[in-house]
Enzyme design. Structure first.
Site, PDB file in Angstrom:
ATOM      1  N   GLY A   1       8.452  17.125 -14.908  1.00 15.59           N
ATOM      2  CA  GLY A   1       7.351  17.978 -14.491  1.00 15.59           C
ATOM      3  C   GLY A   1       6.245  18.178 -15.492  1.00 15.59           C
TER       4      GLY A   1
ATOM      5  N   GLU B   1      14.211  14.522 -16.968  1.00 13.92           N
ATOM      6  CA  GLU B   1      13.899  13.695 -15.769  1.00 13.92           C
ATOM      7  C   GLU B   1      12.390  13.584 -15.597  1.00 13.92           C
ATOM      8  OE1 GLU B   1      15.566  16.270 -12.769  1.00 13.92           O
ATOM      9  OE2 GLU B   1      17.584  15.520 -13.076  1.00 13.92           O
TER      10      GLU B   1
ATOM     11  N   GLY C   1       8.813  11.864 -14.842  1.00 12.69           N
ATOM     12  CA  GLY C   1       8.323  10.772 -14.010  1.00 12.69           C
ATOM     13  C   GLY C   1       6.852  10.526 -14.284  1.00 12.69           C
ATOM     14  N   ARG C   2       6.020  11.400 -13.724  1.00 13.78           N
ATOM     15  CA  ARG C   2       4.569  11.220 -13.794  1.00 13.78           C
ATOM     16  C   ARG C   2       4.061  11.056 -15.231  1.00 13.78           C
ATOM     17  NH1 ARG C   2       3.445  15.090 -10.845  1.00 13.78           N
ATOM     18  NH2 ARG C   2       3.060  13.885  -8.971  1.00 13.78           N
TER      19      ARG C   2
ATOM     20  N   ARG D   1      -2.031  10.926  -1.488  1.00 21.24           N
ATOM     21  CA  ARG D   1      -2.241  12.335  -1.840  1.00 21.24           C
ATOM     22  C   ARG D   1      -3.705  12.596  -2.178  1.00 21.24           C
ATOM     23  NH1 ARG D   1       3.230  13.303  -5.384  1.00 21.24           N
ATOM     24  NH2 ARG D   1       4.490  14.150  -3.685  1.00 21.24           N
TER      25      ARG D   1
ATOM     26  N   CYS E   1      -8.837   3.415   9.107  1.00 16.98           N
ATOM     27  CA  CYS E   1      -9.692   3.802  10.211  1.00 16.98           C
ATOM     28  C   CYS E   1      -9.583   5.281  10.511  1.00 16.98           C
ATOM     29  CB  CYS E   1      -9.354   2.963  11.442  1.00 16.98           C
ATOM     30  SG  CYS E   1      -9.811   1.257  11.155  1.00 16.98           S
TER      31      CYS E   1
ATOM     32  N   TYR F   1       3.631   7.379  -8.911  1.00 17.38           N
ATOM     33  CA  TYR F   1       3.628   7.750  -7.486  1.00 17.38           C
ATOM     34  C   TYR F   1       2.736   6.854  -6.616  1.00 17.38           C
ATOM     35  CZ  TYR F   1       6.316  11.751  -9.026  1.00 17.38           C
ATOM     36  OH  TYR F   1       7.289  12.531  -9.590  1.00 17.38           O
TER      37      TYR F   1
HETATM   38  C1  LIG Z   1      10.181  14.544  -8.863  1.00 17.30           C
HETATM   39  C2  LIG Z   1      11.264  15.063  -9.734  1.00 17.30           C
HETATM   40  C3  LIG Z   1      11.199  14.847 -11.110  1.00 17.30           C
HETATM   41  C4  LIG Z   1      10.010  14.206 -11.787  1.00 17.30           C
HETATM   42  O1  LIG Z   1       8.870  15.014 -11.735  1.00 17.30           O
HETATM   43  P1  LIG Z   1       7.563  14.573 -12.531  1.00 17.30           P
HETATM   44  O2  LIG Z   1       6.583  15.641 -12.214  1.00 17.30           O
HETATM   45  O3  LIG Z   1       7.153  13.241 -12.024  1.00 17.30           O
HETATM   46  O4  LIG Z   1       7.920  14.533 -13.988  1.00 17.30           O
HETATM   47  C5  LIG Z   1      12.285  15.256 -11.862  1.00 17.30           C
HETATM   48  N1  LIG Z   1      13.356  15.867 -11.300  1.00 17.30           N
HETATM   49  C6  LIG Z   1      13.428  16.101  -9.982  1.00 17.30           C
HETATM   50  C7  LIG Z   1      14.641  16.757  -9.430  1.00 17.30           C
HETATM   51  C8  LIG Z   1      12.384  15.723  -9.160  1.00 17.30           C
HETATM   52  O5  LIG Z   1      12.454  15.977  -7.849  1.00 17.30           O
END
Ligand SMILES: *Cc1c(COP(=O)(O)O)cnc(C)c1O
Length: 464
Positions: free
Chosen positions: A245, A283, A285-286, A322, A358, A387
């Protein structure tokens, strides 16, 4: 002042765009492409690892942010684990070669079969709710659990700037809501009765969540772990999964906030979290991928309508879903390049950048001051590494674009294919081509006739 990180990122991206055009990866035949900065991805992993220093931690990558097998493989090679939230992501992670003990399964809707498979492989599972806990009880009774098992909690610390990205609101669908009456007692009781539960999990939010809010959520999670261990008189909880996050800056090429900023914030709010008394799992991601990806797209036409200048490109809601549907929450920077993929320096004009879908709202940018675009030019959508390549929207049956990884040297750029473009044949096959006559046949069967076994849908086939 521009940092060295931002300068390298920009120089590599510009070299890659020009070379992608020169090599035909982007052009009239291939008007849409995804590009990933491989050195940038590795630098992001290094920055994450360095930020946590000597604290024992398993860094997993949230697969949904870029579920492409070669990307997952690159991250596995860099020493990461992987967080998966669906059977598809689990298969992608296994295909990428992650060892099961470096995987975490986190979906809110795990079926019994998914749980059985994960537990039997020794994959860590974070349980979302008490009904799921009962399912896991039954599997544990069959001696199926080999890996760590945790419970996801929702510290209910509140929302960030984007409601749909805020996982720790009072009414979030995720985890066990800790501030609800009786919830803490029920969680303590769950751990007391199950010596095999050894982990707490919280993912407080994604894009738009300020760092102090994330830190507050993790402080509450840490305090709950201490409370449970104290009540039980044993250190049953050994692991804390602190989620991901970290928000991403979509305004320029800088990493802001950095992983180091996040860790400093955690150190201030919950110093004990990092002292090694718990094994941590992250965890992200982004924050690992976003700034390492670019969408390149050809300008097909330009026009004016009602005084608006509009450039019609091949990147719209199908790749920037998005951004198109929630432009306030997900604005993207746009770059204007000429037909050779070189930055344009002509005077700026206010323009809208449209996609190929479209519907009228298919705009990736509105009212932007950019060098005047012409047909054959290239438009780049920056910071799209997370994403955008794994959340394709099949509107208008537009195919998924190819994705290439690049490494830019002093005078060359090397590309590697990450994903081939989806072919039109695949688009047709995925739209029920194998069942072309099914409905016509159904109409021509009289209702009193029993359909033959052959015509009946085969649920096993459907599950494949
Ligand atoms: C989506 C998600 C993440 C990653 O979130 P980011 O904002 O991309 O870092 C980590 N843990 C869980 C459980 C998620 O659903």
């Amino acid at each position: 002042m521009t940092s060295a990180v931002a300068r390298r990122r920009r120089a590599a991206r510009e070299a890659a765009l020009a070379q992608a055009v020169a090599q035909g990866l982007l052009g009239p035949e291939q008007p849409l492409v995804g590009l990933l900065d491989v050195d940038g991805i590795r630098a992001s992993v290094d920055a994450l690892t360095a930020a946590f220093g000597d604290t024992p931690v398993l860094h997993t990558f949230a697969a949904k942010a870029c579920a492409l097998v070669p990307v997952l493989r690159l991250l596995a090679d860099a020493g990461m684990g992987c967080e998966v939230a669906s059977p598809g992501e689990l298969e992608q992670a296994l295909a990428a070669g992650f060892a099961p003990e470096r995987l975490v399964l986190d979906s809110p809707a795990k079926t019994v079969e998914e749980l059985r498979r994960a537990l039997a492989h020794g994959i860590a599972v974070n349980i979302d709710n008490f009904q799921e806990l009962a399912r896991v009880d039954a599997l544990v009774a069959e001696h199926l659990a080999a890996g760590p098992i945790g419970i996801r909690v929702n510290p209910q610390v509140g929302a960030g700037a984007i409601g749909a990205m805020s996982t720790a609101t009072a009414t979030s669908k995720f985890g066990i809501a800790l501030r609800d009456p009786g919830a803490v007692e029920a969680v303590v009781e769950a751990f007391a009765r199950r010596p095999w539960l050894n982990r707490l999990h919280a993912h407080v939010g994604s894009q738009g969540c300020p760092l102090p809010l994330i830190a507050a959520g993790l402080r509450a999670t840490y305090e709950l772990a201490e409370h449970i261990n104290t009540v039980l008189g044993r250190r049953q909880i050994t692991d804390l999964d602190i989620g991901g996050g970290l928000p991403v800056n979509f305004a320029d090429d800088e990493d802001d906030p950095t992983f180091a900023d996040h860790v400093a914030q955690l150190r201030a709010a919950v110093p004990e979290l990092l002292d090694g008394s718990y094994r941590l799992v992250t965890e992200f991601g982004r924050s690992l991928l976003a700034k390492n990806g670019t969408i390149g797209s050809l300008v097909e036409y330009t026009k004016t309508a009602g005084g608006r200048r509009i450039a019609i490109t091949h990147a719209g809601a199908q790749v920037a879903t998005r951004t198109v549907f929630m432009p306030q929450a997900w604005p993207l920077r746009v770059g204007a390049f000429d037909a050779h993929g070189r930055p344009k320096h002509t005077p700026h004009e206010i323009q809208d950048i449209a996609g190929p879908c479209c519907f009228a709202g298919d705009l990736t940018a509105v009212g932007r001051a950019l060098p005047l675009l012409e047909p054959g030019d290239v438009v780049a959508l920056y910071d799209t590494g997370a994403y955008y390549f794994s959340s394709h929207f099949a509107y208008n049956s537009l195919p998924r674009p190819a994705v290439y990884g690049y490494r830019a040297g002093p005078d060359t750029v090397h590309f590697a294919t990450v994903r081939d473009a989806q072919t039109l044949r695949e688009v047709v096959r995925e739209s029920g081509d194998a069942h072309t006559h099914a409905l016509v046949d159904l109409v021509s069967t009289s209702p009193s006739e029993n359909p033959s076994d052959e015509d009946r849908p085969d649920p096993e086939e459907a599950a494949q």
